[in-house]
Design a protein around this motif. Structure first.
Motif, PDB file in Angstrom:
ATOM      1  N   ALA A 319      39.426 -25.387  -0.231  1.00 38.27           N
ATOM      2  CA  ALA A 319      39.403 -25.273   1.002  1.00 38.27           C
ATOM      3  C   ALA A 319      37.985 -24.794   1.411  1.00 38.27           C
ATOM      4  CB  ALA A 319      40.187 -23.873   1.291  1.00 38.27           C
ATOM      5  N   GLY A 320      37.155 -25.294   0.577  1.00 38.24           N
ATOM      6  CA  GLY A 320      35.648 -25.095   1.110  1.00 38.24           C
ATOM      7  C   GLY A 320      35.227 -23.797   0.992  1.00 38.24           C
ATOM      8  N   HIS A 321      35.649 -22.900   0.305  1.00 34.01           N
ATOM      9  CA  HIS A 321      35.062 -21.416   0.419  1.00 34.01           C
ATOM     10  C   HIS A 321      34.525 -21.242  -1.291  1.00 34.01           C
ATOM     11  CE1 HIS A 321      37.033 -20.720   3.780  1.00 34.01           C
ATOM     12  NE2 HIS A 321      38.224 -20.895   3.506  1.00 34.01           N
ATOM     13  N   GLU A 322      33.594 -20.312  -1.355  1.00 34.75           N
ATOM     14  CA  GLU A 322      32.803 -20.079  -2.592  1.00 34.75           C
ATOM     15  C   GLU A 322      33.958 -18.963  -3.462  1.00 34.75           C
ATOM     16  OE1 GLU A 322      28.945 -17.688  -4.156  1.00 34.75           O
ATOM     17  OE2 GLU A 322      29.024 -18.678  -2.081  1.00 34.75           O
ATOM     18  N   ILE A 323      33.998 -19.052  -4.509  1.00 40.31           N
ATOM     19  CA  ILE A 323      34.641 -18.000  -5.359  1.00 40.31           C
ATOM     20  C   ILE A 323      33.908 -16.722  -5.548  1.00 40.31           C
ATOM     21  CG2 ILE A 323      35.924 -17.543  -7.695  1.00 40.31           C
ATOM     22  CD1 ILE A 323      36.437 -20.358  -7.793  1.00 40.31           C
ATOM     23  N   SER A 324      34.703 -15.539  -4.824  1.00 40.76           N
ATOM     24  CA  SER A 324      33.834 -14.393  -4.723  1.00 40.76           C
ATOM     25  C   SER A 324      33.802 -13.551  -6.104  1.00 40.76           C
ATOM     26  CB  SER A 324      34.439 -13.303  -3.796  1.00 40.76           C
ATOM     27  OG  SER A 324      35.974 -13.205  -4.235  1.00 40.76           O
ATOM     28  N   VAL A 325      33.027 -12.729  -6.141  1.00 37.36           N
ATOM     29  CA  VAL A 325      33.000 -11.872  -7.498  1.00 37.36           C
ATOM     30  C   VAL A 325      34.179 -11.238  -7.680  1.00 37.36           C
ATOM     31  CG1 VAL A 325      31.853  -9.845  -8.482  1.00 37.36           C
ATOM     32  CG2 VAL A 325      30.494 -11.510  -7.490  1.00 37.36           C
ATOM     33  N   GLU A 326      34.550 -10.847  -6.586  1.00 40.90           N
ATOM     34  CA  GLU A 326      36.209 -10.164  -6.912  1.00 40.90           C
ATOM     35  C   GLU A 326      37.279 -10.940  -7.328  1.00 40.90           C
ATOM     36  OE1 GLU A 326      39.654  -7.923  -3.946  1.00 40.90           O
ATOM     37  OE2 GLU A 326      38.044  -9.026  -3.024  1.00 40.90           O
ATOM     38  N   GLU A 327      37.091 -12.208  -6.987  1.00 40.39           N
ATOM     39  CA  GLU A 327      38.102 -13.321  -7.471  1.00 40.39           C
ATOM     40  C   GLU A 327      37.866 -13.465  -8.756  1.00 40.39           C
ATOM     41  OE1 GLU A 327      39.451 -16.223  -3.892  1.00 40.39           O
ATOM     42  OE2 GLU A 327      37.381 -16.044  -4.360  1.00 40.39           O
ATOM     43  N   ARG A 328      36.616 -13.990  -9.205  1.00 43.87           N
ATOM     44  CA  ARG A 328      36.049 -14.077 -10.746  1.00 43.87           C
ATOM     45  C   ARG A 328      36.685 -12.789 -11.499  1.00 43.87           C
ATOM     46  NH1 ARG A 328      29.825 -15.334  -9.608  1.00 43.87           N
ATOM     47  NH2 ARG A 328      29.671 -14.619 -11.719  1.00 43.87           N
ATOM     48  N   ILE A 329      36.607 -11.616 -11.213  1.00 38.69           N
ATOM     49  CA  ILE A 329      37.238 -10.341 -11.948  1.00 38.69           C
ATOM     50  C   ILE A 329      38.457 -10.469 -11.901  1.00 38.69           C
ATOM     51  CG2 ILE A 329      37.253  -7.907 -12.062  1.00 38.69           C
ATOM     52  CD1 ILE A 329      34.333  -7.991 -10.950  1.00 38.69           C
ATOM     53  N   LEU A 330      39.257 -10.864 -10.749  1.00 38.75           N
ATOM     54  CA  LEU A 330      40.731 -11.113 -10.923  1.00 38.75           C
ATOM     55  C   LEU A 330      41.062 -12.111 -12.073  1.00 38.75           C
ATOM     56  CD1 LEU A 330      41.617 -10.846  -7.251  1.00 38.75           C
ATOM     57  CD2 LEU A 330      42.066  -9.035  -9.022  1.00 38.75           C
ATOM     58  N   SER A 331      40.215 -13.152 -12.005  1.00 38.00           N
ATOM     59  CA  SER A 331      40.617 -14.069 -13.322  1.00 38.00           C
ATOM     60  C   SER A 331      40.401 -13.359 -14.631  1.00 38.00           C
ATOM     61  CB  SER A 331      39.843 -15.415 -12.794  1.00 38.00           C
ATOM     62  OG  SER A 331      40.175 -16.208 -11.985  1.00 38.00           O
ATOM     63  N   ARG A 332      39.486 -12.813 -14.738  1.00 33.82           N
ATOM     64  CA  ARG A 332      39.377 -11.964 -16.077  1.00 33.82           C
ATOM     65  C   ARG A 332      40.415 -11.131 -16.244  1.00 33.82           C
ATOM     66  NH1 ARG A 332      37.967 -13.030 -19.257  1.00 33.82           N
ATOM     67  NH2 ARG A 332      36.341 -11.470 -20.269  1.00 33.82           N
TER      68      ARG A 332
END
Length: 402
Positions: A319-332
């Motif tokens: 969608a053209g958006h950067e993956i946020s720190v919050e999303e990175r932590i949710l993946s973890r």
């Protein structure tokens, strides 16, 4: 007969899944031998290579299929249900094609031009010593837990970059061919024995600068390769949103395989002990029924969690958006919690196998040991990742890897 004799190149995910299913059945028959040998058989590696498994997430520019990571994880689930060591080792071989795509294009040519089927092992924890030497670096030391080291042709080794002032700098990945290191045969373990996760020993090995990837770029998804492969934003997803999902899938797949084996056992076995009532069907006990229900719910939830997070991350970048720190932590969070659910599932069924479940040939006890081993991996330890997730949720600075 090789898989290339049996199948044409797969065109759809369903065709590919059928192909992996055939290989998984063969890997299951070899699982006990894989554990004894402490490595995945060359035959299995060749079958997966011929099937195109290792090219699943590799760039098309180098002959890869360039599929999404959730498809790779589904196939790792299938392989791991049959043989967790195979799912772990060969899943990493496939995932490392995507990791290599993040390096400088010259590094990609160094590896894939000479061998389009090159396989990479890796040791991510910074170790050893690196020093500047002209247009590159010289590295020495020992790198532990390099899964698949027996059959890998290259390795990714992490070390701290030196600075002109002699101060330890930031960590980076160094890409080295197998001809530049030796193996220390120290993989004698109780779980994931067949992964051959031995120690790599490097002695004053020269690595040109273009074979280096700063760890910060890999973690943020801002690698040189992401820019080169900008036609597919999936190559710009942060590393820890992807790679640990492959490892978590091994635990979830192993738990699913143990559940299937236990259901077959419970459906056919009768008790022999007088205290339990000799001749009673195991499946008739309410406690066994509850264990099956708990294990099934845990496995289903873990699968859904892993695949959901992978799909959400790729939807974000497309969608053209950067993956946020919050999303990175949710993946973890999802990766580590999926493993905790797998532990819960395999504990439930293994505890009900009785004396027969102690046999080393019993796949349920092997899955139990292998899932326990996965849960000890630092990137999947729920105590560490859960604490980091809670810190972020409470507005504190998250301490951990994301």
């Amino acid at each position: 007969m090789s898989t290339t004799d049996t199948f044409a190149q797969p065109r759809t995910e369903r065709e590919f899944a059928d192909r992996i299913g055939v290989i998984a059945a063969a890997a299951r028959a070899r699982a006990e031998q894989t554990e004894r040998d402490r490595r995945v058989p060359d035959t299995t590696v060749a079958e997966l290579r011929d099937a195109g498994f290792f090219k699943l997430v590799q760039p098309q520019a180098f002959g890869g299929h360039e599929r999404d990571f959730d498809e790779l994880v589904r196939h790792i689930l299938t392989l791991s249900a049959a043989c967790p060591s195979t799912g772990w080792t060969c899943g990493l071989f496939a995932a490392h094609q995507w990791l290599l795509a993040g390096f400088d294009r010259r590094a990609q040519h160094d590896v894939w031009d000479d061998d389009p089927d090159a396989r990479m092992c890796g040791s991510y924890a910074p170790s050893g010593v690196a020093r500047l030497d002209g247009d590159g670096y010289r590295i020495s030391g020992a790198w532990s837990f390099a899964s698949g080291s027996d059959t890998a042709t290259w390795a990714v080794c992490a070390s701290f970059l030196p600075t002109p002032e002699g101060v330890r700098g930031a960590p980076a990945f160094f890409l080295v061919p197998a001809t530049d290191y030796t193996l220390q045969d120290d993989w004698h373990v109780a779980g994931l024995s067949g992964t051959g996760s031995k120690t790599l020993v490097l002695d004053d090995v020269f690595v040109p600068a273009h074979r280096l990837l700063p760890l910060s770029d890999a973690m943020a998804g801002t690698t040189p390769g992401a820019a080169l492969n900008s036609h597919n934003p999936g190559f710009g997803i942060p590393m820890l949103c992807h790679i640990p999902s492959c490892l978590a899938a091994v635990a979830v797949g192993a738990a699913a395989g143990a559940l299937d084996d236990f259901q077959h056992l419970a459906g056919t076995r009768q008790t022999r002990g007088a205290l339990a009532g000799a001749g009673s069907r195991i499946a008739g006990f309410a406690t066994v029924q509850l264990r099956v229900a708990e294990a099934a719910a845990s496995v289903d939830s873990a699968k859904d969690l892993l695949l959901r997070d992978l799909r959400r991350r790729v939807e974000t970048v497309r969608a053209g958006h950067e993956i946020s720190v919050e999303e990175r932590i949710l993946s973890r969070r999802g990766q580590a919690f999926a493993v905790s659910l797998a532990v819960r599932a395999v504990e439930a069924v293994n505890g009900a196998t009785g004396g027969q479940g102690l046999a080393l040939a019993n796949p349920i006890q092997r899955a139990w040991r292998d899932v326990s081993a996965v849960s000890r991996h630092i990137s999947l330890n729920w105590d560490a990742v859960g604490t980091m997730t809670g810190q972020a949720a409470l507005g504190l600075s998250p301490q951990g890897q994301y």
